[in-house]
Design a protein around this motif. Structure first.
Motif, PDB file in Angstrom:
ATOM      1  N   GLY A   1       0.807  -1.205   0.000  1.00  0.00           N
ATOM      2  CA  GLY A   1       0.000   0.000   0.000  1.00  0.00           C
ATOM      3  C   GLY A   1       0.844   1.260   0.000  1.00  0.00           C
ATOM      4  N   SER A   2       0.462   2.217   0.831  1.00  0.00           N
ATOM      5  CA  SER A   2       1.069   3.541   0.811  1.00  0.00           C
ATOM      6  C   SER A   2       2.476   3.536   1.409  1.00  0.00           C
ATOM      7  CB  SER A   2       0.192   4.524   1.599  1.00  0.00           C
ATOM      8  OG  SER A   2       0.039   4.077   2.932  1.00  0.00           O
ATOM      9  N   LEU A   3       3.268   4.521   0.988  1.00  0.00           N
ATOM     10  CA  LEU A   3       4.598   4.721   1.530  1.00  0.00           C
ATOM     11  C   LEU A   3       4.496   5.279   2.946  1.00  0.00           C
ATOM     12  CD1 LEU A   3       7.714   4.835   1.003  1.00  0.00           C
ATOM     13  CD2 LEU A   3       7.347   7.177   0.178  1.00  0.00           C
ATOM     14  N   ARG A   4       5.196   4.649   3.894  1.00  0.00           N
ATOM     15  CA  ARG A   4       5.184   5.096   5.288  1.00  0.00           C
ATOM     16  C   ARG A   4       6.435   5.889   5.652  1.00  0.00           C
ATOM     17  NH1 ARG A   4       1.621   2.297   8.670  1.00  0.00           N
ATOM     18  NH2 ARG A   4      -0.375   2.164   7.574  1.00  0.00           N
ATOM     19  N   GLU A   5       7.567   5.505   5.080  1.00  0.00           N
ATOM     20  CA  GLU A   5       8.812   6.206   5.409  1.00  0.00           C
ATOM     21  C   GLU A   5       9.796   6.070   4.259  1.00  0.00           C
ATOM     22  OE1 GLU A   5      12.498   6.057   8.635  1.00  0.00           O
ATOM     23  OE2 GLU A   5      10.512   5.306   9.229  1.00  0.00           O
ATOM     24  N   SER A   6      10.506   7.155   3.997  1.00  0.00           N
ATOM     25  CA  SER A   6      11.586   7.161   3.010  1.00  0.00           C
ATOM     26  C   SER A   6      12.832   7.739   3.682  1.00  0.00           C
ATOM     27  CB  SER A   6      11.192   7.995   1.789  1.00  0.00           C
ATOM     28  OG  SER A   6      12.248   8.041   0.855  1.00  0.00           O
ATOM     29  N   THR A   7      13.917   6.980   3.662  1.00  0.00           N
ATOM     30  CA  THR A   7      15.129   7.371   4.386  1.00  0.00           C
ATOM     31  C   THR A   7      16.347   7.281   3.486  1.00  0.00           C
ATOM     32  OG1 THR A   7      14.276   6.687   6.553  1.00  0.00           O
ATOM     33  CG2 THR A   7      16.670   6.786   6.306  1.00  0.00           C
ATOM     34  N   THR A   8      17.173   8.321   3.508  1.00  0.00           N
ATOM     35  CA  THR A   8      18.483   8.295   2.864  1.00  0.00           C
ATOM     36  C   THR A   8      19.546   8.341   3.958  1.00  0.00           C
ATOM     37  OG1 THR A   8      18.499  10.702   2.625  1.00  0.00           O
ATOM     38  CG2 THR A   8      17.645   9.410   0.774  1.00  0.00           C
ATOM     39  N   ILE A   9      20.677   7.670   3.705  1.00  0.00           N
ATOM     40  CA  ILE A   9      21.723   7.555   4.713  1.00  0.00           C
ATOM     41  C   ILE A   9      23.048   8.008   4.111  1.00  0.00           C
ATOM     42  CG2 ILE A   9      22.877   6.026   6.344  1.00  0.00           C
ATOM     43  CD1 ILE A   9      20.506   4.126   6.119  1.00  0.00           C
ATOM     44  N   SER A  10      23.678   8.995   4.748  1.00  0.00           N
ATOM     45  CA  SER A  10      25.015   9.441   4.355  1.00  0.00           C
ATOM     46  C   SER A  10      26.036   8.686   5.193  1.00  0.00           C
ATOM     47  CB  SER A  10      25.159  10.947   4.568  1.00  0.00           C
ATOM     48  OG  SER A  10      24.199  11.654   3.798  1.00  0.00           O
ATOM     49  N   LEU A  11      27.040   8.099   4.555  1.00  0.00           N
ATOM     50  CA  LEU A  11      27.962   7.184   5.209  1.00  0.00           C
ATOM     51  C   LEU A  11      29.387   7.741   5.219  1.00  0.00           C
ATOM     52  CD1 LEU A  11      26.622   4.062   3.308  1.00  0.00           C
ATOM     53  CD2 LEU A  11      26.057   4.687   5.652  1.00  0.00           C
TER      54      LEU A  11
ATOM     55  N   TYR B   1       5.371   9.417   6.614  1.00  0.00           N
ATOM     56  CA  TYR B   1       4.061   9.753   6.059  1.00  0.00           C
ATOM     57  C   TYR B   1       2.963   9.105   6.905  1.00  0.00           C
ATOM     58  CZ  TYR B   1       6.946  10.835   1.985  1.00  0.00           C
ATOM     59  OH  TYR B   1       7.906  11.341   1.145  1.00  0.00           O
ATOM     60  N   THR B   2       1.918   9.872   7.195  1.00  0.00           N
ATOM     61  CA  THR B   2       0.759   9.352   7.907  1.00  0.00           C
ATOM     62  C   THR B   2      -0.494   9.672   7.114  1.00  0.00           C
ATOM     63  OG1 THR B   2       0.449  11.381   9.202  1.00  0.00           O
ATOM     64  CG2 THR B   2       1.916   9.701  10.133  1.00  0.00           C
ATOM     65  N   LEU B   3      -1.553   8.902   7.363  1.00  0.00           N
ATOM     66  CA  LEU B   3      -2.799   9.125   6.643  1.00  0.00           C
ATOM     67  C   LEU B   3      -3.477  10.420   7.057  1.00  0.00           C
ATOM     68  CD1 LEU B   3      -4.255   5.491   6.721  1.00  0.00           C
ATOM     69  CD2 LEU B   3      -3.029   6.633   4.857  1.00  0.00           C
ATOM     70  N   SER B   4      -3.257  10.829   8.308  1.00  0.00           N
ATOM     71  CA  SER B   4      -3.965  11.992   8.821  1.00  0.00           C
ATOM     72  C   SER B   4      -3.282  13.319   8.493  1.00  0.00           C
ATOM     73  CB  SER B   4      -4.129  11.883  10.343  1.00  0.00           C
ATOM     74  OG  SER B   4      -2.863  11.768  10.971  1.00  0.00           O
ATOM     75  N   VAL B   5      -1.972  13.260   8.152  1.00  0.00           N
ATOM     76  CA  VAL B   5      -1.215  14.479   7.882  1.00  0.00           C
ATOM     77  C   VAL B   5      -0.668  14.385   6.461  1.00  0.00           C
ATOM     78  CG1 VAL B   5       0.698  15.947   8.573  1.00  0.00           C
ATOM     79  CG2 VAL B   5      -0.593  14.677  10.302  1.00  0.00           C
ATOM     80  N   PRO B   6      -1.123  15.227   5.534  1.00  0.00           N
ATOM     81  CA  PRO B   6      -0.678  15.121   4.138  1.00  0.00           C
ATOM     82  C   PRO B   6       0.788  15.479   3.934  1.00  0.00           C
ATOM     83  CG  PRO B   6      -2.035  17.081   4.446  1.00  0.00           C
ATOM     84  CD  PRO B   6      -2.124  16.303   5.728  1.00  0.00           C
ATOM     85  N   THR B   7       1.328  16.353   4.775  1.00  0.00           N
ATOM     86  CA  THR B   7       2.729  16.762   4.635  1.00  0.00           C
ATOM     87  C   THR B   7       3.626  15.818   5.430  1.00  0.00           C
ATOM     88  OG1 THR B   7       2.056  19.081   4.441  1.00  0.00           O
ATOM     89  CG2 THR B   7       4.368  18.641   4.956  1.00  0.00           C
ATOM     90  N   PRO B   8       4.660  15.226   4.815  1.00  0.00           N
ATOM     91  CA  PRO B   8       5.517  14.297   5.555  1.00  0.00           C
ATOM     92  C   PRO B   8       6.269  14.996   6.681  1.00  0.00           C
ATOM     93  CG  PRO B   8       6.461  14.824   3.420  1.00  0.00           C
ATOM     94  CD  PRO B   8       5.080  15.399   3.413  1.00  0.00           C
TER      95      PRO B   8
END
Length: 289
Positions: free
Chosen positions: A240-250, A268-275
């Protein structure tokens, strides 16, 4: 005047001695490194470090001797017990983690966490043919204060080179409902710091009983993750929907050991449109000899 010639046998012997001498000088004992410390700090919008999580490890030779995990909420430390060169128990003055095995040369298939003489949690583990953890189920016998989840299941998928590329999590609630999500990983070329830790199964169990770990697959990565994306799983099993997107600097040292990283996440949450933006920093220390 004829030049002096060495007999063939003497010449071969001298060449052999020279070759062995050179080999000894250029082939020293290999350096062995172990992970001895890790810190994880969240960073608030003002740039302040909060919610520090620390993990530490000591060794007896190449065997893990003790480990601890400490956060702002709780702390636990354990000393290990080995029998026939395999870890069978980790304990402190009040609690024990005991491992059970299906055979003499197999990894642990069950772990029991007891505190105050009472079983708190039972874990069952499954593995790939290569010995990598493919599934761990946590069945809570006693719920932590305020907890509504009585079972957690984590399933891991690996690529042909041994990298853990997908992690599916199922959280079962006491009312019979469940939430399922899965995470896809991308990787850098260098090793994960947890490849320098000899007992990933114990670390996985300890992190879960402390309730500080939502992605225990990190202890089984072969390469350092450079990012991940977490998705909700619908009731029919589809993504389903995207819940989290993470980038990692190493950041690595001269020997390609990961010493620091910074995670930048969008939740990302269903209740808040802005991440919601989150940032955390991790640091790793090693002992080499």
């Amino acid at each position: 005047m004829r030049p002096f010639l060495l007999p063939n046998r003497v010449l071969v012997l001298l060449l052999l001695v020279a070759t062995l001498a050179c080999k000894r000088e250029s082939d020293p004992d290999p350096v062995v490194c172990r992970l001895v410390g890790m810190t994880d700090q969240n960073v608030d919008p003002g740039g302040n470090l909060t919610n520090v999580l620390e993990r530490g490890f000591t060794y007896n030779g190449q065997a893990l001797a003790s480990l601890f995990e400490r956060s702002t909420r709780q702390e636990a430390s354990f000393q290990t017990v080995y029998e026939n060169n395999r870890l069978v128990r980790a304990a402190n003055s009040q609690a024990t983690i005991t491992f059970d095995f299906a055979g003499a040369n197999t990894p642990a298939t069950r772990a029991t966490y007891a505190s105050g003489g009472r079983t708190q949690t039972v874990f069952t583990m499954e593995y790939t043919p290569a010995g990598r953890l493919s599934k761990i189920v946590e069945a809570r016998q006693v719920l932590p204060t305020g907890a509504l989840i009585n079972e957690r299941t984590f399933t891991f998928t690996y690529d042909v080179t041994g990298n853990l590329i997908n992690e599916r999590s199922r959280f079962g609630y006491i009312d019979g409902t469940a939430v399922v999500q899965e995470t896809d990983y991308t990787f850098d070329a260098n090793p994960s710091p947890y490849t320098y830790l000899p007992e990933p199964c114990l670390m996985t169990v300890m992190a879960l009983i402390q309730n500080n770990e939502g992605l225990p697959g990190r202890f089984w990565h072969q390469k350092a993750p450079s990012g991940f994306r977490t998705y909700a799983i619908n009731a029919n099993g589809t993504r389903g929907s995207l819940r989290e997107s993470t980038t990692i600097s190493l950041l690595y040292d001269a020997d390609n050991k990961l010493t620091a990283q910074e995670q930048n996440s969008q939740t990302y949450t269903l209740s808040v449109p802005t991440p919601i933006s989150r940032k955390s920093r991790q640091a790793f220390t090693y002992q080499c000899e």
